[in-house]
Structure formats: C-alpha cells, structure tokens
Enzyme design. Structure first.
Site, short mmCIF file in Angstrom:
data_model
loop_
_atom_site.label_atom_id
_atom_site.label_comp_id
_atom_site.label_asym_id
_atom_site.label_seq_id
_atom_site.Cartn_x
_atom_site.Cartn_y
_atom_site.Cartn_z
N GLY A 26 -3.21 2.76 -15.19
CA GLY A 26 -2.93 1.58 -14.35
C GLY A 26 -3.59 0.29 -14.76
O GLY A 26 -3.58 -0.67 -14.00
N ILE A 33 -7.23 -3.33 -10.71
CA ILE A 33 -8.27 -2.50 -10.08
C ILE A 33 -8.72 -1.42 -11.07
O ILE A 33 -9.92 -1.11 -11.17
CB ILE A 33 -7.76 -1.92 -8.75
CG1 ILE A 33 -7.61 -3.06 -7.73
CG2 ILE A 33 -8.70 -0.83 -8.24
CD1 ILE A 33 -7.05 -2.66 -6.38
N ASP A 78 5.00 6.14 -19.29
CA ASP A 78 5.72 5.84 -18.04
C ASP A 78 5.65 7.12 -17.21
O ASP A 78 6.17 8.16 -17.64
CB ASP A 78 7.17 5.46 -18.39
CG ASP A 78 8.00 5.20 -17.14
OD1 ASP A 78 7.68 5.76 -16.07
OD2 ASP A 78 8.98 4.45 -17.24
N ALA A 109 7.35 -0.56 -6.25
CA ALA A 109 8.57 -0.53 -5.45
C ALA A 109 9.41 -1.72 -5.89
O ALA A 109 8.87 -2.70 -6.43
CB ALA A 109 8.24 -0.64 -3.96
N TYR A 171 4.89 -4.57 3.54
CA TYR A 171 4.45 -3.44 2.70
C TYR A 171 5.52 -2.33 2.71
O TYR A 171 5.70 -1.60 1.74
CB TYR A 171 3.08 -2.93 3.14
CG TYR A 171 2.36 -2.20 2.01
CD1 TYR A 171 2.09 -2.83 0.81
CD2 TYR A 171 1.94 -0.87 2.17
CE1 TYR A 171 1.43 -2.17 -0.22
CE2 TYR A 171 1.29 -0.20 1.15
CZ TYR A 171 1.04 -0.86 -0.04
OH TYR A 171 0.39 -0.20 -1.06
N LYS A 178 2.47 5.37 0.24
CA LYS A 178 1.00 5.57 0.29
C LYS A 178 0.63 6.65 1.30
O LYS A 178 -0.36 7.37 1.10
CB LYS A 178 0.29 4.26 0.62
CG LYS A 178 0.32 3.22 -0.50
CD LYS A 178 -0.37 3.67 -1.79
CE LYS A 178 -0.62 2.51 -2.72
NZ LYS A 178 -1.08 2.95 -4.05
N THR A 209 -4.51 -9.12 -7.53
CA THR A 209 -4.07 -8.56 -8.82
C THR A 209 -2.60 -8.89 -9.04
O THR A 209 -1.95 -9.47 -8.18
CB THR A 209 -4.21 -7.02 -8.81
OG1 THR A 209 -3.30 -6.52 -7.83
CG2 THR A 209 -5.62 -6.57 -8.49
#
Ligand code: NAD
Ligand code: IMJ
Length: 271
Positions: A26, A33, A78, A109, A171, A178, A209
């Site tokens: 990531g 992060i 990926d 998303a 979100y 999540k 970010t």
C-alpha cells in the site's frame, strides 16, 4: 508542551525489530500511511519488502525504499490477481526465507460509489470495493501463513476507518467493506492464533493522503475532526506509524483480533 513522541527530527529508535522481516502493501507515495508505518518499523530495526500496485508506482516506491537502511526487495502486485499474489510470496520466500509481519494498507472503491446514496451502489461497485479492500486481507494472510510458520509466528496489521461502524458522509460502500475487513481481522485471528500469528486492525483518524484528498469536503472534515477530538488536533502519520510498530512488535504479544483507534480520541465522543 506536546507529549506526542517526535519522530520528525529526533527519531525514536531501538533494536526491538532487529532481524525481523516485514512485507508492506500500500505504499503509493511519501504521504501513504503504509510509508509512515514503514519508516517507524524501520527505525526499530526491521527489514522491509514492498509490494506496490503496478509499474506506474515502481519508481516512486523505489526512491522511498532507498532512503531506508539495508536493501528492500520490491514486487509489483495487484491484489485482485491471484497469480500476482502467489508470485509475491514466492519471491518473498526466495528473498527473505521467512516473514515476521505483514502490513495491509489497501482500499479502493469507484469514485461514483463514494458519494450519493448507498442504496444506489451497483453490484459491480460493491464487489470491487470488497474484493480490493477486504478479501485482499484474506488472500494476503493465507499467502503469508507458511512464511510466518517458518518464523515461529507472525503479526498482521490492517488499516481501517471509523466509517465501518458509524455512518460517515460519502464513505458509503467503503464503510461496508471496512466492516467486512474488521470482521475478517477477528476471524483470521481466531484461525491463526494457535500458530502464534496475530491479526489486528488499526483504525486511523483522517490523514491527508492520496486516498483522502479529492474527497468532497475533506478539508471541512479534518477541521470538524480536530474540533471534536479530545486531543484537539488531527492524528499525524508518525503517530499511526508508532501504533502500528507496537502492534507489529513483540510489545503487543498478548493482543490479537483487536481494533486499535489512533484518532486523537474522536470515537469516544457522543456529541
Ligand atoms: P494511499 O492512497 O496512499 O494508499 C492506498 C493504497 O492502496 C495505494 O498504495 C494503492 O496503490 C493501493 N491499492 C489500491 N488498489 C489496489 C490493488 N488492486 N492492488 C494493490 N494495491 C492497491 O492512501 P492511505 O490513506 O494511505 O490508505 C491506506 C489505508 O489506510 C487504506 O486501507 C485506507 O482505507 C486506510 N485509512 C486511511 C485513512 C485516511 O484518512 N487517509 C484513515 C483511516 C484508514
Ligand atoms: C474516503 C471517502 C469518503 C469519505 C472519507 C474517505 N473520509 C475519509 C476517507 C471521511 C477519512 C479516507 N479513507 C478512510 C479511505 O479509506 C479512503 C478510501 C478510498 C479513497 C478513494 C479516492 C479515489 C478513488 N477511490 C477511492 N477508494 C477508496 O477513486
């Protein structure tokens, strides 16, 4: 005076992770992060390998990795492609032989699903968000399992957000993904505890970010967050890194299946 541990100019260092090998998913750029976590664990002696999303990101990740002590292997992956995940673990086995920890900082998303009504989420959009943001943890942990066993155990940290349990404007489908990721943390922790493999979630407050910028009203959100949080400010990348270091290190050896909030206290407030 701030009690926060300063890592900008005076890094907190130790040998707590000396000889430990970690795989980080990531990192996109220096604001990621995943990069904040990488710097923190590296300062405590860990050796890292990085898996980045695609060739487009390679150069940037290479530049960042070069700033860490020692050599960091880099792999393109990926996470929706099973063959690419398999190839990563084959290379980790060749490069490292075993693995002590895994960092999951991956979410995606479609833009169109991060706004409007959740009721209007397409099946495609729902499945894509859940595939990349939640199922990926399952497949990455499965791939890491034999390498963790060779090390006598392992620790996994997955990044999550409050939108999994409370409704946060826009979100939307990511909130559902999540929630699934956090349930995954608990079930994976239950499966793997007997092998001394721990799995925890780290729920970060909003951080500026790539994945947060461009979100409608993000600046206002940061301001609201700061005003409501007991600490009266937003969380910093270094603080997320330090908390992840704790979860990835033997300092947290009795903790698994938990979600740790690194949000300046925001979540405890009722109004
Ligand atoms: P970021 O954009 O730097 O990181 C997201 C990463 O996901 C990128 O490196 C991207 O390449 C990767 N990714 C997306 N699709 C992928 C795929 N198919 N295969 C492999 N990698 C893929 O943003 P970030 O904010 O550092 O996000 C990292 C994690 O932190 C995410 O899980 C996010 O939900 C979580 N988080 C972010 C915040 C915030 O406010 N920024 C708050 C809480 C949690
Ligand atoms: C993301 C969307 C909406 C509201 C949001 C966020 N809030 C926060 C975030 C309030 C803090 C950032 N976050 C926690 C994420 O997990 C972001 C995930 C994300 C971001 C994008 C942006 C670009 C895109 N797809 C994305 N998919 C997931 O096209």
């Amino acid at each position: 005076m701030s009690e926060k541990i300063m890592t900008e100019n005076s890094a907190v260092t130790s040998n707590i992770l000396k000889g430990k090998k970690g795989l980080v998913f990531g990192v996109a750029n220096k604001r990621s992060i995943a990069w904040g976590i990488s710097k923190a664990v590296s300062q405590h002696g860990a050796q890292l390998a990085f898996a980045y999303q695609g060739e487009r990101l390679r150069e940037g990740v290479e530049e960042l990795a070069k700033t860490l002590p020692g050599h960091s292997p880099l792999y393109s992956c990926d996470v929706t492609k099973e063959d690419e995940v398999k190839a990563v673990y084959e290379k980790v086995e060749a490069d490292f032989g075993s693995l002590d920890f895994l960092v999951h900082c991956i979410a995606f998303a479609k833009k169109e699903d991060l706004g409007g009504r959740v009721v209007d989420t397409s099946r495609d959009g729902f499945l894509l968000a859940h595939d990349i943001s939640s199922y990926s943890l399952v497949t990455l942990v499965r791939g890491a399992e034999p390498l963790f066993e060779k090390a006598g155990g392992g620790s996994v940290v997955a990044l999550t957000y409050l939108g999994s349990e409370k409704v946060v404007p826009n979100y939307n489908v990511m909130g559902m993904a999540k929630a699934s990721l956090e349930a995954g943390v608990r079930y994976l922790a239950s499966d793997l505890g007997k092998k001394n493999i721990r799995v925890n979630g780290l729920s970060a407050g909003p951080v500026n970010t790539l994945a947060a910028r461009g979100i409608a009203g993000f600046t206002t959100m940061l301001e609201n967050h700061r005003n409501r949080a007991p600490l009266g400010r937003n969380v910093e990348l270094e603080e997320v890194g330090n908390a992840a270091f704790f979860l990835l290190s033997p300092l947290s050896s009795g903790i698994t299946g938990e979600i740790l909030y690194v949000d300046c206290g925001y979540r405890i407030m009722g109004a």
